[in-house]
Design a protein around this motif. Structure first.
Motif, short mmCIF file in Angstrom:
data_model
loop_
_atom_site.label_atom_id
_atom_site.label_comp_id
_atom_site.label_asym_id
_atom_site.label_seq_id
_atom_site.Cartn_x
_atom_site.Cartn_y
_atom_site.Cartn_z
N UNK A 190 39.86 131.05 30.74
CA UNK A 190 38.71 131.85 31.17
C UNK A 190 39.07 133.32 31.42
N UNK A 191 40.27 133.76 31.06
CA UNK A 191 40.64 135.18 31.21
C UNK A 191 40.40 135.67 32.63
N UNK A 192 39.69 136.78 32.74
CA UNK A 192 39.40 137.38 34.04
C UNK A 192 38.56 136.43 34.91
N UNK A 193 37.81 135.52 34.27
CA UNK A 193 36.97 134.56 34.99
C UNK A 193 37.78 133.68 35.94
N UNK A 245 41.71 143.05 36.99
CA UNK A 245 41.46 143.76 35.74
C UNK A 245 42.36 144.98 35.59
N UNK A 246 42.79 145.25 34.37
CA UNK A 246 43.43 146.53 34.07
C UNK A 246 42.51 147.23 33.08
N UNK A 289 38.21 145.38 30.04
CA UNK A 289 39.03 145.02 31.21
C UNK A 289 40.05 143.97 30.82
N UNK A 290 41.33 144.34 30.84
CA UNK A 290 42.38 143.39 30.44
C UNK A 290 42.58 142.37 31.56
N UNK A 291 42.61 141.07 31.23
CA UNK A 291 42.76 140.05 32.27
C UNK A 291 44.22 139.89 32.69
N UNK A 345 46.55 137.02 30.18
CA UNK A 345 47.29 137.64 29.07
C UNK A 345 47.22 139.16 29.04
N UNK A 346 46.64 139.76 30.08
CA UNK A 346 46.67 141.22 30.24
C UNK A 346 46.36 141.97 28.95
N UNK A 347 47.24 142.91 28.59
CA UNK A 347 47.03 143.74 27.41
C UNK A 347 47.71 143.20 26.17
N UNK A 348 48.06 141.90 26.16
CA UNK A 348 48.84 141.38 25.02
C UNK A 348 48.35 140.01 24.53
#
Ligand code: FAD
Length: 367
Positions: free
Chosen positions: A195-198, A210-211, A305-307, A337-340
């Motif tokens: 769910x990433x940022x979720x 978030x980034x 928004x990177x998670x 997984x942020x920015x990658x």
């Protein structure tokens, strides 16, 4: 052939790549998500916003990430060889304002780790370094045309027999298994949480944040080379061509814990100025040598928004209680997984599939 019914929560690059690997291994797979790849872009769904390129940021401090990125490079290379229409090779130039590290730090620096698998890798000679750059390298990298790559994953998933369901915004993980969209979800053997940022609210996991990344997308079909310039204190600029549309993605910024979904004009200006200095060829041919940022053909100002997660990707098995049913189901967490997320996707998905296998066999051994 393994058997089992898996529900994957999330239809971003992580959920879909994981779901594809699970289908290939013989499981029955449903993906359930609030946002799907073909939807108009929304700030709560990161994957459609990404640049994206495969240029690893792993260092010796995170060798797991290095392995995921290396494996993803291998998989994406073979997808290119099979004619995938959303992945492309490009020549990448990496510039560093800092001196090259020495000794052990050099062996596991970001660039040295990339030298282990990128074709055509070589360190730049002094005469090739632009002003203010102390060291750098060039190699063959991979460009990911995210506007078409993400939908292509959904198509591949459905062709393999997977089922994609839209749900409302869920307030708990267990509600993914009781979603009204399909009764079949309730009989899942394992839930995979992509769910990433979720995950910040769904798990809840307060290590997730978030980034914020702001981008300027311009039209410049003549730019074929990718470039990154990295300075001290995390200042960086990048240029990611999208050969399919002739667009070029300009970045970047990485603002931790900033949820602002709107592009800021001051940031857009900074990105254009720095990227134009890095790549004067961004200007149309008739404006080169005398043009300014006002001559760039801007297509879109964007924010994603990177998670991100303190400690990196969470890949871990757990259990989730099903509300009102008095039973619990194994869950495999796979987020952060942020920015990658694109460049680690296949390696990370394969590790998640291993955890699913282990969760199923330990569940069965308890019966
Ligand atoms: C500006 C920018 C540039 C980037 N550049 C790169 C790059 O060059 N290379 C690279 O590898 N990566 C890059 N990234 C990072 C990459 O985009 C992310 O790591 C990746 O998209 C994360 O994917 P995900 O599937 O984990 O999350 P997401 O894409 O956000 O997907 C999450 C899914 O979970 C669902 N969901 C979440 N919460 C709920 C809920 N409560 N109820 C129901 N469903 C829910 C969503 O609907 C969605 O389907 C970039 C990101 C940004 C913002």
């Amino acid at each position: 052939m393994p058997t089992g019914h898996i529900v994957v929560l999330g239809a971003g690059v992580i959920g879909l790549s994981t779901a594809i690997r699970l289908l290939e291994q013989g499981y029955e797979v449903d993906v359930v998500a609030r946002d799907l790849p073909q939807d108009p872009k929304s700030i709560a769904f990161t994957s459609p916003w990404a640049g994206a390129h495969h240029v690893s940021v792993a260092t010796g401090a995170d060798m797991r990430m290095h392995e995921f990125d290396k494996r993803t490079f291998e998989v994406m290379s073979s997808m290119i060889e099979q004619g995938h229409e959303s992945l492309f090779y490009c020549t990448q130039m990496e510039y560093r304002e800092q001196p090259r590290p020495t000794g052990e730090a050099d062996e596991t620096s970001q660039l040295s780790l990339m030298s282990r698998y990128h074709p055509d890798f070589r360190w730049l000679d002094a005469h090739e370094l632009p002003e203010g750059i102390q060291h750098g390298a060039t190699f063959k990298a991979i460009l990911i045309d995210t506007p078409t790559y993400l939908p292509s994953l959904a198509t591949q998933f459905e062709k393999l027999g997977g089922r994609l369901h839209r749900c409302e915004s869920l307030s708990s993980l267990s509600s993914a298994l009781s979603s009204s969209s399909s009764p079949s979800l309730a009989r899942a053997d394992v839930l995979v949480n992509c769910s990433g940022l979720g995950a910040w609210t769904l798990v809840p996991d307060d290590k997730v944040f978030p980034t914020r990344g702001q981008l300027v997308i311009v039209r410049a079909p003549w730019v074929a080379e990718g470039k990154t310039r990295l300075g001290p204190g995390g200042v960086y600029d990048y240029i990611i061509p999208r050969p399919k549309s002739g667009h070029v993605v300009l970045g970047g910024c990485a603002e931790k814990n900033n949820w602002d979904p709107k592009p800021r004009p001051d940031m857009a200006r900074r990105i254009k100025e720095r990227c134009l200095a890095l790549c004067p060829k961004l200007l149309p041919p008739d404006k080169r040598g005398r043009g300014t940022i006002d001559d760039l053909d801007v297509v879109e100002d964007a924010v994603g928004l990177r998670p991100t997660r303190e400690g990196g990707i969470r890949l871990e098995a757990d259990r989730v209680r099903i509300e009102g049913e008095g039973r619990d189901v194994p869950v495999v967490h796979h987020y952060g997984h942020g920015g990658y997320g694109y460049q680690s996707s296949w390696g990370s998905a394969e590790a998640a599939a291993e955890l699913v296998k282990a969760a199923l066999s330990s569940g069965r051994s308890k019966l």
